[in-house]
Design a protein around this motif. Structure first.
Motif, PDB file in Angstrom:
ATOM      1  N   ARG A  83       0.845  -1.184   0.000  1.00  0.00           N
ATOM      2  CA  ARG A  83       0.000   0.000   0.000  1.00  0.00           C
ATOM      3  C   ARG A  83       0.885   1.240   0.000  1.00  0.00           C
ATOM      4  O   ARG A  83       1.818   1.331   0.794  1.00  0.00           O
ATOM      5  CB  ARG A  83      -0.911   0.012   1.226  1.00  0.00           C
ATOM      6  CG  ARG A  83      -2.041   1.017   1.082  1.00  0.00           C
ATOM      7  CD  ARG A  83      -3.019   0.931   2.221  1.00  0.00           C
ATOM      8  NE  ARG A  83      -2.644   1.967   3.165  1.00  0.00           N
ATOM      9  CZ  ARG A  83      -2.695   1.851   4.466  1.00  0.00           C
ATOM     10  NH1 ARG A  83      -3.098   0.743   5.019  1.00  0.00           N
ATOM     11  NH2 ARG A  83      -2.352   2.844   5.244  1.00  0.00           N
ATOM     12  N   ASP A  85       0.743   5.289   0.413  1.00  0.00           N
ATOM     13  CA  ASP A  85      -0.132   6.342   0.912  1.00  0.00           C
ATOM     14  C   ASP A  85       0.520   7.699   0.675  1.00  0.00           C
ATOM     15  O   ASP A  85       1.658   7.929   1.087  1.00  0.00           O
ATOM     16  CB  ASP A  85      -0.375   6.124   2.404  1.00  0.00           C
ATOM     17  CG  ASP A  85      -1.271   7.169   3.028  1.00  0.00           C
ATOM     18  OD1 ASP A  85      -1.900   7.954   2.299  1.00  0.00           O
ATOM     19  OD2 ASP A  85      -1.345   7.205   4.274  1.00  0.00           O
ATOM     20  N   CYS A  96       3.512  -2.708   3.925  1.00  0.00           N
ATOM     21  CA  CYS A  96       3.340  -4.042   3.357  1.00  0.00           C
ATOM     22  C   CYS A  96       3.612  -5.087   4.427  1.00  0.00           C
ATOM     23  O   CYS A  96       4.145  -4.791   5.497  1.00  0.00           O
ATOM     24  CB  CYS A  96       4.227  -4.269   2.140  1.00  0.00           C
ATOM     25  SG  CYS A  96       5.978  -4.295   2.490  1.00  0.00           S
TER      26      CYS A  96
END
Length: 149
Positions: A83, A85, A96
């Motif tokens: 992920r 962000d 992760c």
């Protein structure tokens, strides 16, 4: 018997905490250097060797005049587990999880190994970074994130 002074109690607590932290971090360092507690090969030695592979992924940031490139080495991390962000201005955060499982025999012992790890990496970005134009590509076990400036 004299009552201990507060400064003596603080000094003793400091020494005790120092010994506690030295003991803890010394054991982590021993694991990282793959030092086994026992000389002979047994399950405990094997488990000590397994634990020595603490997961610390390599993340490199490179800047050029036109873009920022972030390369993270994430073996055995599927793209669905990563992920990225960019919700916080001036920051890029990687999240992760690592999860592998293996089983094998070592002499008369059957060993089942499971390794879990998590990565949360916070990378500062310059105000000129255009995260809305960011790209991320997997190359083997590396993810390469490119952000134009």
């Amino acid at each position: 018997m004299a009552t201990p002074r507060p400064s003596d109690a603080v000094a003793k607590a400091g020494r005790d905490m120092g010994a506690l932290f030295d003991g803890f971090f010394g054991s982590i360092e021993a694991i990282r250097q793959n030092r086994a507690a026992a000389e002979h090969h047994d399950v405990n030695t094997t488990i000590g060797s397994i634990s020595s592979s603490l997961w610390t992924p390599h993340v490199v940031r490179q800047d050029s005049d036109d873009y920022i490139q972030i390369r993270a080495h994430l073996p055995n991390v599927p793209s669905g587990q990563l992920r990225i962000d960019t919700g916080t201005p001036g920051r890029l955060k990687l999240y992760c999880e690592y999860n592998t499982q293996a089983a094998y025999d070592s002499g008369s012992d059957h060993i089942s190994e499971r390794q879990l790890g998590q990565l949360e990496k916070d990378i500062p970005l310059p105000p000129t970074a255009r995260v809305d134009q960011m790209t991320a590509v997997y190359q083997g076990s590396d993810v390469i994130i490119t952000i134009p400036k």
